[in-house]
Design an enzyme around this catalytic site. Structure first.
Site, PDB file in Angstrom:
ATOM      1  N   SER A 148     -12.028  96.964  53.128  1.00 28.19           N
ATOM      2  CA  SER A 148     -12.376  97.790  51.975  1.00 28.19           C
ATOM      3  C   SER A 148     -11.358  97.475  50.896  1.00 28.19           C
ATOM      4  CB  SER A 148     -12.289  99.272  52.335  1.00 28.19           C
ATOM      5  OG  SER A 148     -10.925  99.624  52.475  1.00 28.19           O
ATOM      6  N   LYS A 149     -11.602  97.996  49.707  1.00 31.42           N
ATOM      7  CA  LYS A 149     -10.671  97.687  48.610  1.00 31.42           C
ATOM      8  C   LYS A 149      -9.247  98.095  48.971  1.00 31.42           C
ATOM      9  CE  LYS A 149     -14.020  97.757  44.937  1.00 31.42           C
ATOM     10  NZ  LYS A 149     -14.772  98.649  44.112  1.00 31.42           N
ATOM     11  N   ARG A 150      -9.126  99.078  49.861  1.00 33.12           N
ATOM     12  CA  ARG A 150      -7.787  99.535  50.237  1.00 33.12           C
ATOM     13  C   ARG A 150      -7.123  98.605  51.260  1.00 33.12           C
ATOM     14  NH1 ARG A 150      -8.172 104.981  52.433  1.00 33.12           N
ATOM     15  NH2 ARG A 150     -10.166 105.136  51.364  1.00 33.12           N
TER      16      ARG A 150
END
Ligand code: GLU
Length: 491
Positions: free
Chosen positions: A264-266
């Site tokens: 994920s973007k994280r």
């Protein structure tokens, strides 16, 4: 023999994801290997999730990685989008009449039914199901309406401006299919919801649109992410209801972040564009993403796109999650960088370089291409060539020598270098053999000569070879730097 037709069916909800690139590459490999066609279809029926510019970004990324589809939307030079192919339109919002027609056909055949339940009622139903730990699915309230009752409700809706949806009537039984990657999968229809096929806004849901389009576009292989496995029984039930042939399904493994979490973007970079911004080359990205979860053979890692097309095999794709190994990507990028010509490296590096592209810069890029892993590192790598950074004179002294020796060697090197002509300076190899011959002829040790020479030229303890640096800087700048080193040591 049927022509292999694969499709990428992205929803334009953001920048192109690397998972989408992986699916696209596998689609491309499979289609090209079989002399087939690779199609792009834009699935934009979920109107709330649309992101402006997403289709353009997707098509730009396709161009950036140098893979071309055969049918679908294409980006023109003036930034507009044009469709090519005999099975269009390739954007679902341009195909609404078709979905309506097929939804009506299912209602007529008794395979689907109108549903008038309000969202409030559905919410309550869901809450009640969750409370008793049941799978949430439509309770079929509207299935008990007679044809006349349904017709009357439809007319009321039309008169009052109210809305209704069309739901699929999932038959009893089970669906079994052979996933080309995962093997045989069975779903009991008890677990399959009477999902909405046509929404109240007249748009189809994914479930209906994907089946209608895969059929009408003669798709033979459906490659998509693992998250779609559970919607496959719905697709197969619909293919059967229409009496259409069922394509081959292959659900690709999840892509996991470097720390093995869901990407994920994280947890990692998800957008293809970001990889380009970090300075990865298209070839490296295709090699890296195109072998995520698939390795054509043993220990080898570097494959051209043509080799991947040739060796691609769905049955060799792993079903377990594929971890993004960034060190491997850096390594691959380096392999591709090292193989670039001076012209090519200049072309690729120019957008990442602040300095003006002079002959010195071009030569420096050519040398440094085998010392960096990403194009973004070039700015830093060019610095020592553009100007001599201040350094501690003591680093000029080789570990087995002293200051006096360093001065002697540098002074003799100045004298020797003045005898070298332009031809000697035209190639690293020529400089190397000239200097090495000089060392042998004078009976010197490599270290005594080459260490101070290299540090004087680069101002750094770690740098390219002295021959490379001489070639990049040219005779005049090189001599200046040697003189400065001598002066600094004599202070
Ligand atoms: N529109 C779906 C998506 O965004 C495509 C799923 C499929 O390929 O069937 O990912």
């Amino acid at each position: 023999m049927t022509t292999v037709r694969t499709r990428l069916a992205p929803s334009p909800t953001g920048m192109m994801h690397i998972g989408t690139l992986r699916t696209a590459l596998f689609d491309y490999f499979l289609a090209k290997q079989n002399g087939g066609k690779f199609i792009i279809r834009i699935e934009d029926t979920d109107r709330e999730r649309l992101v402006p510019g997403a289709v353009e970004n997707l098509l730009e990324m396709f161009e950036a990685v140098n893979i071309t589809h055969d049918e679908g939307p294409f980006l023109c030079d003036d930034g507009t989008i044009e469709e090519r192919g005999d099975f269009g339109p390739y954007v679902q919002s341009d195909r609404l009449d078709l979905y309506k027609k097929y939804a009506d056909e299912l209602v007529e055949k008794g395979f689907a039914y109108p549903c008038f339940c309000s969202s409030e009622r559905l919410d309550e139903m869901r809450k009640a199901q969750i409370a008793i730990k049941h799978t949430t699915k439509y309770d079929r309230k509207c299935l008990s309406l007679t044809a006349e009752e349904s017709e009357q409700k439809i007319q009321e809706c039309e008169a009052n401006g109210d809305t209704y949806v069309i739901r699929m009537k999932v038959p009893e039984g089970s669906t079994t299919f052979d996933d080309a990657i995962r093997g045989t999968i069975t779903f009991d229809h008890q677990e399959v919801d009477d999902c909405i096929l046509l929404k109240s806004d007249g748009y189809p849901t994914y479930f209906l649109a994907v089946v209608v389009d895969d059929h009408l576009m003669n798709i033979t292989h459906v490659l998509r992410g693992e998250e779609w496995v559970s919607s496959t029984p719905k697709s197969i039930i619909l293919f059967n209801m229409f009496g259409w042939g069922v394509p081959i399904f292959a659900h690709l493994p999840l892509i996991l972040s470097p720390d093995k979490k869901k990407l994920s973007k994280r947890t990692g970079d998800t957008a293809v564009e970001i990889y380009f911004k970090h300075g990865y080359l298209a070839e490296a990205l295709v090699n890296f993403i195109g072998t995520l979860g698939f390795n054509p053979s043993g220990d080898r890692e570097i494959f051209t796109i043509d080799e991947l097309v040739e060796s691609f095999d769905l049955s060799k794709v792993n079903s377990g999650g594929a971890v993004l190994n960034m060190e491997k990507l850096d390594w691959m990028n380096k392999q591709y960088l090292m193989a670039l010509s001076m012209e090519d490296v200049t072309l690729r590096a120019t957008p990442f370089v602040a300095a003006e592209i002079t002959d010195v810069v071009k030569r420096a890029l050519f040398i440094e291409r085998s010392r960096v892993s990403q194009l973004t590192e070039f700015d830093e790598a060019l610095k020592p060539y553009l100007s001599l950074q201040a350094y501690e004179p003591s680093i000029l002294v080789w570990k087995k020598a002293d200051v006096a020796d360093a001065v002697t060697q540098l002074e003799r090197m100045v004298t020797f270098m003045e005898t070298l002509d332009d031809t000697a300076f035209s190639a690293v190899d020529l400089l190397e053999s000239a200097i090495k011959e000089y060392i042998t002829h004078e009976g010197l040790q490599n270290g005594n000569v080459l260490w101070p020479l290299r540090v004087a030229l680069s101002g750094q303890e770690k740098s390219a070879t002295p021959f490379e640096t001489l070639w990049v800087l040219g005779k005049e700048t090189s001599l200046d730097r040697l003189q400065s080193a001598i002066a600094a040591l004599k202070k």
